[in-house]
Motif scaffolding. Structure first.
Motif, PDB file in Angstrom:
ATOM      1  N   VAL A 176     -12.867   2.818  11.366  1.00 12.63           N
ATOM      2  CA  VAL A 176     -11.802   3.264  10.794  1.00 12.63           C
ATOM      3  C   VAL A 176     -12.400   4.797  10.031  1.00 12.63           C
ATOM      4  N   ASP A 200      -7.474   4.234  14.194  1.00 12.00           N
ATOM      5  CA  ASP A 200      -6.510   3.716  13.288  1.00 12.00           C
ATOM      6  C   ASP A 200      -6.579   2.234  13.289  1.00 12.00           C
ATOM      7  N   TRP A 201      -6.430   1.576  12.096  1.00 11.27           N
ATOM      8  CA  TRP A 201      -6.833   0.236  11.841  1.00 11.27           C
ATOM      9  C   TRP A 201      -5.869  -0.665  12.953  1.00 11.27           C
ATOM     10  N   ARG A 202      -4.798  -0.140  13.329  1.00 12.22           N
ATOM     11  CA  ARG A 202      -3.972  -1.349  14.128  1.00 12.22           C
ATOM     12  C   ARG A 202      -4.806  -1.555  15.573  1.00 12.22           C
ATOM     13  N   GLN A 228      -6.232  -3.623   7.005  1.00  6.86           N
ATOM     14  CA  GLN A 228      -5.613  -2.796   5.957  1.00  6.86           C
ATOM     15  C   GLN A 228      -6.252  -2.282   4.963  1.00  6.86           C
ATOM     16  N   ALA A 276      -9.061  -0.148   5.471  1.00  5.89           N
ATOM     17  CA  ALA A 276      -8.620   1.450   5.900  1.00  5.89           C
ATOM     18  C   ALA A 276      -7.780   1.818   4.371  1.00  5.89           C
ATOM     19  N   THR A 334      -5.065   1.069   2.969  1.00  3.70           N
ATOM     20  CA  THR A 334      -3.733   1.012   3.290  1.00  3.70           C
ATOM     21  C   THR A 334      -3.048   1.189   2.043  1.00  3.70           C
TER      22      THR A 334
END
Length: 103
Positions: free
Chosen positions: A20, A26-28, A51, A54, A56
């Motif tokens: 990340v 992207d974390w996804r 998340q 990251a 989020t």
């Protein structure tokens, strides 16, 4: 992880932070990778952990430095590594490098 479906908790966090923050993934994408390959993965915990790494929903992202890796791996990772270590700096320096800020 891909061969046997297992990864230690600290290794999961380090891998997630590296992807990340250092690689800009992207974390996804990491979430999907872990969901596919980890045998003990919990779907909700996996999503929330990625998340959290990251940041989020927070202004405090998770990241690590070489000292953290060395301490929690018992030196296993750092002792034999020959790469130019991107984690070899104090937390404040890494935070500035990665995010342009300091605590």
């Amino acid at each position: 992880m891909i061969r046997d479906g297992w990864m230690h908790n600290h290794e999961r966090l380090w891998f997630a932070a590296y992807l990340v923050h250092w690689r800009g993934v992207d974390w996804r994408a990491g979430y999907a990778l872990f969901r596919e390959h980890l045998l003990d993965g919990d779907i909700a915990n996996n999503a929330l952990s990625w998340q959290w790494v990251a940041s989020t929903f927070s202004n405090r992202p998770y990241f690590m430095n070489q000292e953290n890796i060395d301490r929690f791996s018992g030196g296993r990772w750092c002792r034999t590594c020959r790469a130019a270590c991107p984690f070899r700096a104090p937390y404040g320096e890494l935070e500035t490098q990665l995010f342009g800020t300091q605590p």
